[in-house]
Scaffold this motif. Structure first.
Motif, PDB file in Angstrom:
ATOM      1  N   ASP A   1     116.173  76.565   4.426  1.00  0.00           N
ATOM      2  CA  ASP A   1     115.888  77.142   5.743  1.00  0.00           C
ATOM      3  C   ASP A   1     114.968  76.213   6.536  1.00  0.00           C
ATOM      4  OD1 ASP A   1     113.791  79.240   7.299  1.00  0.00           O
ATOM      5  OD2 ASP A   1     115.928  79.622   7.565  1.00  0.00           O
ATOM      6  N   LEU A   2     115.435  75.742   7.691  1.00  0.00           N
ATOM      7  CA  LEU A   2     114.668  74.781   8.466  1.00  0.00           C
ATOM      8  C   LEU A   2     113.359  75.376   8.977  1.00  0.00           C
ATOM      9  CD1 LEU A   2     114.250  72.069   9.866  1.00  0.00           C
ATOM     10  CD2 LEU A   2     115.665  72.910  11.765  1.00  0.00           C
ATOM     11  N   ALA A   3     113.379  76.628   9.435  1.00  0.00           N
ATOM     12  CA  ALA A   3     112.156  77.233   9.946  1.00  0.00           C
ATOM     13  C   ALA A   3     111.088  77.337   8.857  1.00  0.00           C
ATOM     14  CB  ALA A   3     112.451  78.616  10.533  1.00  0.00           C
ATOM     15  N   GLU A   4     111.507  77.724   7.665  1.00  0.00           N
ATOM     16  CA  GLU A   4     110.549  77.811   6.563  1.00  0.00           C
ATOM     17  C   GLU A   4     110.059  76.424   6.171  1.00  0.00           C
ATOM     18  OE1 GLU A   4     107.974  78.962   3.758  1.00  0.00           O
ATOM     19  OE2 GLU A   4     108.910  80.197   5.324  1.00  0.00           O
ATOM     20  N   TYR A   5     110.973  75.446   6.184  1.00  0.00           N
ATOM     21  CA  TYR A   5     110.525  74.094   5.860  1.00  0.00           C
ATOM     22  C   TYR A   5     109.537  73.587   6.909  1.00  0.00           C
ATOM     23  CZ  TYR A   5     110.245  69.216   4.750  1.00  0.00           C
ATOM     24  OH  TYR A   5     109.740  67.978   4.440  1.00  0.00           O
ATOM     25  N   TRP A   6     109.796  73.879   8.161  1.00  0.00           N
ATOM     26  CA  TRP A   6     108.860  73.490   9.237  1.00  0.00           C
ATOM     27  C   TRP A   6     107.466  74.035   8.928  1.00  0.00           C
ATOM     28  CZ3 TRP A   6     109.863  71.133  14.216  1.00  0.00           C
ATOM     29  CH2 TRP A   6     108.814  71.218  15.128  1.00  0.00           C
ATOM     30  N   ARG A   7     107.387  75.294   8.511  1.00  0.00           N
ATOM     31  CA  ARG A   7     106.087  75.882   8.159  1.00  0.00           C
ATOM     32  C   ARG A   7     105.433  75.106   7.010  1.00  0.00           C
ATOM     33  NH1 ARG A   7     109.349  80.579   8.617  1.00  0.00           N
ATOM     34  NH2 ARG A   7     108.880  81.791  10.520  1.00  0.00           N
ATOM     35  N   GLN A   8     106.219  74.796   6.006  1.00  0.00           N
ATOM     36  CA  GLN A   8     105.669  74.083   4.853  1.00  0.00           C
ATOM     37  C   GLN A   8     105.236  72.671   5.229  1.00  0.00           C
ATOM     38  OE1 GLN A   8     108.601  74.271   1.748  1.00  0.00           O
ATOM     39  NE2 GLN A   8     108.452  76.494   1.509  1.00  0.00           N
ATOM     40  N   TYR A   9     106.066  71.985   5.991  1.00  0.00           N
ATOM     41  CA  TYR A   9     105.769  70.599   6.358  1.00  0.00           C
ATOM     42  C   TYR A   9     104.443  70.487   7.098  1.00  0.00           C
ATOM     43  CZ  TYR A   9     106.495  65.928   8.447  1.00  0.00           C
ATOM     44  OH  TYR A   9     106.367  64.617   8.853  1.00  0.00           O
ATOM     45  N   PHE A  10     104.167  71.434   7.983  1.00  0.00           N
ATOM     46  CA  PHE A  10     102.960  71.346   8.802  1.00  0.00           C
ATOM     47  C   PHE A  10     101.758  72.077   8.207  1.00  0.00           C
ATOM     48  CE2 PHE A  10     106.064  70.308  12.237  1.00  0.00           C
ATOM     49  CZ  PHE A  10     105.541  69.065  12.557  1.00  0.00           C
ATOM     50  N   THR A  11     101.915  72.693   7.032  1.00  0.00           N
ATOM     51  CA  THR A  11     100.775  73.437   6.455  1.00  0.00           C
ATOM     52  C   THR A  11     100.517  73.122   4.989  1.00  0.00           C
ATOM     53  OG1 THR A  11     102.161  75.343   5.846  1.00  0.00           O
ATOM     54  CG2 THR A  11     101.124  75.377   8.029  1.00  0.00           C
ATOM     55  N   ARG A  12     101.385  72.302   4.353  1.00  0.00           N
ATOM     56  CA  ARG A  12     101.227  72.040   2.919  1.00  0.00           C
ATOM     57  C   ARG A  12     101.212  70.541   2.628  1.00  0.00           C
ATOM     58  NH1 ARG A  12     105.424  74.942  -0.984  1.00  0.00           N
ATOM     59  NH2 ARG A  12     103.978  74.042  -2.516  1.00  0.00           N
ATOM     60  N   SER A  13     100.535  70.189   1.544  1.00  0.00           N
ATOM     61  CA  SER A  13     100.557  68.830   1.022  1.00  0.00           C
ATOM     62  C   SER A  13     100.381  68.904  -0.478  1.00  0.00           C
ATOM     63  CB  SER A  13      99.430  67.984   1.629  1.00  0.00           C
ATOM     64  OG  SER A  13      99.336  66.722   0.964  1.00  0.00           O
ATOM     65  N   PRO A  14     100.935  67.955  -1.216  1.00  0.00           N
ATOM     66  CA  PRO A  14     100.661  67.911  -2.656  1.00  0.00           C
ATOM     67  C   PRO A  14      99.200  67.599  -2.965  1.00  0.00           C
ATOM     68  CG  PRO A  14     102.581  66.555  -2.104  1.00  0.00           C
ATOM     69  CD  PRO A  14     101.904  66.910  -0.818  1.00  0.00           C
TER      70      PRO A  14
ATOM     71  N   ASN B   1     116.130  61.260  18.745  1.00  0.00           N
ATOM     72  CA  ASN B   1     114.932  62.072  18.904  1.00  0.00           C
ATOM     73  C   ASN B   1     115.224  63.269  19.794  1.00  0.00           C
ATOM     74  OD1 ASN B   1     113.133  60.733  17.273  1.00  0.00           O
ATOM     75  ND2 ASN B   1     112.297  59.441  18.900  1.00  0.00           N
ATOM     76  N   GLY B   2     114.342  64.252  19.766  1.00  0.00           N
ATOM     77  CA  GLY B   2     114.453  65.421  20.629  1.00  0.00           C
ATOM     78  C   GLY B   2     115.282  66.549  20.068  1.00  0.00           C
ATOM     79  N   ARG B   3     115.844  66.394  18.853  1.00  0.00           N
ATOM     80  CA  ARG B   3     116.686  67.454  18.299  1.00  0.00           C
ATOM     81  C   ARG B   3     115.901  68.723  18.016  1.00  0.00           C
ATOM     82  NH1 ARG B   3     118.931  66.819  13.419  1.00  0.00           N
ATOM     83  NH2 ARG B   3     117.505  65.174  12.761  1.00  0.00           N
ATOM     84  N   TRP B   4     114.587  68.579  17.804  1.00  0.00           N
ATOM     85  CA  TRP B   4     113.756  69.751  17.496  1.00  0.00           C
ATOM     86  C   TRP B   4     113.768  70.776  18.630  1.00  0.00           C
ATOM     87  CZ3 TRP B   4     109.841  70.745  20.914  1.00  0.00           C
ATOM     88  CH2 TRP B   4     109.425  69.685  21.729  1.00  0.00           C
ATOM     89  N   GLN B   5     114.035  70.335  19.850  1.00  0.00           N
ATOM     90  CA  GLN B   5     113.959  71.239  21.001  1.00  0.00           C
ATOM     91  C   GLN B   5     114.975  72.374  20.913  1.00  0.00           C
ATOM     92  OE1 GLN B   5     113.866  69.020  24.744  1.00  0.00           O
ATOM     93  NE2 GLN B   5     112.943  67.291  23.695  1.00  0.00           N
ATOM     94  N   ASP B   6     116.112  72.114  20.295  1.00  0.00           N
ATOM     95  CA  ASP B   6     117.141  73.149  20.148  1.00  0.00           C
ATOM     96  C   ASP B   6     117.164  73.757  18.746  1.00  0.00           C
ATOM     97  OD1 ASP B   6     118.117  72.750  22.779  1.00  0.00           O
ATOM     98  OD2 ASP B   6     119.271  71.010  22.086  1.00  0.00           O
ATOM     99  N   ALA B   7     116.426  73.168  17.820  1.00  0.00           N
ATOM    100  CA  ALA B   7     116.529  73.589  16.423  1.00  0.00           C
ATOM    101  C   ALA B   7     115.380  74.477  15.961  1.00  0.00           C
ATOM    102  CB  ALA B   7     116.598  72.354  15.521  1.00  0.00           C
ATOM    103  N   VAL B   8     114.278  74.504  16.696  1.00  0.00           N
ATOM    104  CA  VAL B   8     113.067  75.162  16.206  1.00  0.00           C
ATOM    105  C   VAL B   8     112.613  76.238  17.179  1.00  0.00           C
ATOM    106  CG1 VAL B   8     110.680  74.799  15.500  1.00  0.00           C
ATOM    107  CG2 VAL B   8     112.382  73.035  15.028  1.00  0.00           C
ATOM    108  N   PRO B   9     112.365  77.466  16.710  1.00  0.00           N
ATOM    109  CA  PRO B   9     111.832  78.520  17.586  1.00  0.00           C
ATOM    110  C   PRO B   9     110.493  78.119  18.190  1.00  0.00           C
ATOM    111  CG  PRO B   9     112.571  79.426  15.481  1.00  0.00           C
ATOM    112  CD  PRO B   9     112.597  77.940  15.342  1.00  0.00           C
ATOM    113  N   ALA B  10     110.260  78.511  19.419  1.00  0.00           N
ATOM    114  CA  ALA B  10     109.064  78.099  20.148  1.00  0.00           C
ATOM    115  C   ALA B  10     107.789  78.507  19.436  1.00  0.00           C
ATOM    116  CB  ALA B  10     109.095  78.686  21.559  1.00  0.00           C
ATOM    117  N   GLU B  11     107.819  79.666  18.741  1.00  0.00           N
ATOM    118  CA  GLU B  11     106.592  80.151  18.101  1.00  0.00           C
ATOM    119  C   GLU B  11     106.132  79.246  16.961  1.00  0.00           C
ATOM    120  OE1 GLU B  11     110.074  82.694  16.477  1.00  0.00           O
ATOM    121  OE2 GLU B  11     109.398  81.882  18.407  1.00  0.00           O
TER     122      GLU B  11
END
Length: 308
Positions: free
Chosen positions: A161-174, A274-284
């Motif tokens: 799930d891209l939205a869940e991965y987005w959350r992990q990418y910006f909030t988690r690190s090993p 570049n710019g694909r995130w604009q259509d792929a990711v919810p604004a919130e």
């Protein structure tokens, strides 16, 4: 052919995971003129290596696949002895790859460092595709670090799930000292660590968007930085070989045999846009991106947050 060089800065962090081991760089024997392409994951690393390759050889044909010529020293995919012995045998100007921040690498004034950045809203989409592709592929790790300082000793599970991965990418690190970049090390920490050295004569920052907008201009910048004269007679051919379409169509020249089976199940060169995130990711979800960017110096934030 090695010359004893003294680092002007020594590592003060160790990055050891299922994917990589920064202590590999203890085996690095630098030569004056060496080049290190040092980037966060999926921001144009292989693209920059390809640019450096055609500049070094002044030709589009290479004596070996790019990834064999330009090893990723801290990786756990290829035996360390193979990489270091290969580097020692090279007689041309050497160039290698790293995803490490400055606090995990020895820094030499005689070595040139190319640092590449990309709008992280685009990088996260490419990283998701890459991490999922590796997860689905059949690969063998030849070196698994051991010890209490190893983070994520087993391969992390990547959500589809891209939205869940987005959350992990910006909030988690090993790594406990970082806060984003999952499952790799933090792109913000990486770039901030090098940004402090941006005015050093042996450090050059490149931006993915600039490379997309005017590849010829950016390759001339790299050529000047490395002290390699531009031969106008062959220059158009060198630039054409570094376009995304040329690289995607010539993957046999990029990957050595031992990696081809692992990478054959997904697109290593995915979209190149570049710019694909604009259509792929919810604004919130953009608040998570802004929170990750907030600690960066303002001039780095402005420079980095550029996409189509």
């Amino acid at each position: 052919m090695s010359t004893q060089l003294t680092p002007t800065r020594l590592p003060d962090r160790t990055y050891r995971t299922f994917f990589m081991d920064s202590t590999h760089w203890e085996r690095y024997e630098p030569r004056p003129g060496d080049i290190v392409v040092c980037t966060p994951a999926k921001v144009g690393t292989t693209w920059t290596q390809r640019i450096v390759s055609v500049l070094v050889f002044q030709d589009t044909e290479l004596p070996q696949p790019l990834m064999a010529l330009s090893p990723w020293l801290e990786c756990n995919y290829v035996p360390l002895d193979v990489m270091t012995q290969g580097l020692a045998a090279q007689t041309h100007r050497r160039f290698m790859k790293s995803h490490l921040p400055l606090d995990a690498l020895p820094f030499y004034s005689e070595v040139s460092y190319l640092i590449v950045g990309r709008d992280l809203r685009d990088a996260v989409l490419s990283t998701h595709n890459h991490a999922l592709g590796l997860q689905r592929s059949a690969h063998e790790y030849v070196h698994r670090p051991e010890g209490e300082d190893v983070h994520t000793p087993e391969e992390p599970v990547i959500t589809e799930d891209l939205a869940e991965y987005w959350r992990q990418y910006f909030t988690r690190s090993p790594f406990p000292w970082e806060s984003n970049g999952w499952p790799y090390n933090s792109p913000t920490h990486h770039l901030a660590s090098w940004w402090e050295y941006k005015d050093e004569p042996n450090v050059l920052f490149l931006h993915y968007q600039d490379m997309l907008d005017d590849l010829d201009k950016e390759m001339r910048r790299v050529s000047a930085f490395l002290g390699i004269p531009v031969d106008e007679a062959v220059w158009p051919r060198l630039v054409d070989a570094c376009t995304f379409s040329s690289m995607k169509g010539g993957q046999d020249r990029i990957f050595p045999e031992q990696l081809k089976s692992s990478l054959s199940t997904f697109e290593f060169f995915h979209k190149g846009t570049n710019g694909r995130w604009q259509d792929a990711v919810p604004a919130e979800l953009l608040d998570l991106y802004h929170a990750a960017m907030a600690p960066l110096p303002q001039d780095l934030r402005v420079w980095l947050a550029r996409s189509a």
